[in-house]
Write an enzyme that holds these catalytic residues in place. Structure first.
Site, PDB file in Angstrom:
ATOM      1  N   ASP A  13      -1.274   7.029   5.141  1.00 54.95           N
ATOM      2  CA  ASP A  13      -1.998   5.836   5.563  1.00 54.95           C
ATOM      3  C   ASP A  13      -2.731   6.101   6.875  1.00 54.95           C
ATOM      4  OD1 ASP A  13      -1.107   4.387   3.397  1.00 54.95           O
ATOM      5  OD2 ASP A  13       0.538   3.426   4.479  1.00 54.95           O
ATOM      6  N   ASP A 253       4.572  -3.936  -2.203  1.00 56.37           N
ATOM      7  CA  ASP A 253       5.507  -2.825  -2.421  1.00 56.37           C
ATOM      8  C   ASP A 253       6.878  -3.141  -1.839  1.00 56.37           C
ATOM      9  OD1 ASP A 253       3.482  -1.362  -3.653  1.00 56.37           O
ATOM     10  OD2 ASP A 253       2.829  -0.469  -1.759  1.00 56.37           O
TER      11      ASP A 253
END
Length: 306
Positions: A13, A253
């Site tokens: 990320d 998630d």
């Protein structure tokens, strides 16, 4: 403890915190940046492991500086990484993420090595997968690999869950029918069913339409409004937990990681959804993806304070 297999992606990320997106040709200074481990499969695996689940990860990393850090991150949370393998000459997956001050985000993904996770990798791990009680899948890997894993789970009577994200059109009805759990958000539900989903009632109707295909349980995540269940245990809505959100990245998630941990532990769907709604709310109070996921002790304190 029953083991969960997560077959899916890992990403690095690249998170930029912004006041607004620049216009074409415009350059803006951004107030902050963070680098972290992410990817839908990895996020779900880490969330479950942080809560105490026994997790086996099947994934691919690239031939670059990010690969060793990704594997070490899995291992730090006790995740079994025997089937997290490096692909020579290929980059790791990356996800540039732009988070606005209102906590909402925009995300690009570059699959990189994740595109190399193949049906053959499922077969290579077959002996260990047969020891698992739940297989968890997403769509950041090749759909043929997802279908192969669904077939494997169905053939061996292993419960299988698909989070259909990022959303794809034309998913195989034959493979959807073999799912025990489908967990989409509202936009993914609309794409899968072809229904307009713009209210709780329309989400319920769209979810109900999927049951005729053979799916046993449909759970629709509704963001701050909680989650909707339609399936063999009836229909019910679990309301959201109100918090001040700082960063919603990875909240879906977090929901799935918490849900699979609790369901795999005791088989109670409603209780697992209630826990997952609270866990995802807790996660949006902190910045980042996996870094925002509370461990068991932190999550327990959060619930006690509520």
């Amino acid at each position: 403890m029953s083991k969960i297999a997560v077959i899916g992606s890992n990403m690095v990320d690249l998170i930029t915190y912004i006041d607004r997106m620049p216009a074409q040709g415009e350059t803006l200074e951004a107030p902050g940046f963070a680098l972290g481990c992410g990817g839908k499969g990895a996020n779900q695996a880490v969330a479950a492991a942080k809560l105490g689940a026994d997790v086996l990860m099947l994934s691919k990393v690239g031939d670059d500086m990010f690969a060793d850090n990704t594997v070490a991150n899995f291992q730090r949370f006790g995740i079994d990484t025997r089937y997290v393998q490096r692909v020579p000459g290929v980059s790791s997956g990356v996800a540039p993420i732009f988070v606005r001050t209102d906590s909402h985000n925009s995300i690009l993904i570059v699959k990189g090595a994740n595109s190399h996770l193949s049906p053959a990798d499922i077969d290579a791990a077959a002996a260990d997968l047969r020891e698992c009680t739940l297989i968890v899948l997403q769509l950041e890997i090749n759909v043929e690999t997802v279908y192969h894993a669904i077939e494997f789970a169905h053939r061996h009577a292993i419960a299988v869950l698909l989070n259909p994200a990022p959303a794809l059109t034309g998913l195989s009805a034959e493979h959807l029918a073999q799912l025990d759990f489908l967990i989409p958000n509202e936009s993914e539900l609309a794409l899968i069913t072809g229904h307009v989903v713009n209210s709780p009632a329309s989400a319920q109707a769209a979810a109900r339409s999927l049951l005729t295909s053979g799916i046993r349980h449909v759970i629709v995540t509704l963001g701050e409004h909680g989650a909707l269940y339609v399936g063999e245990e009836g229909e019910f809505h679990v309301p959201g937990v109100q918090v001040v959100a700082r960063d919603t990245t990875g909240a879906g998630d977090a929901f799935i990681g918490c849900f699979i941990h609790h369901w795999n532990r005791d088989g109670h769907i409603r209780q697992a959804i209630e826990q997952a709604v609270a866990y995802s709310a807790c996660s949006v109070m902190a910045l980042g993806t996996q870094t925002s996921y509370p461990d068991h002790e932190t999550f327990t304190r959060f619930q006690q304070q509520r």
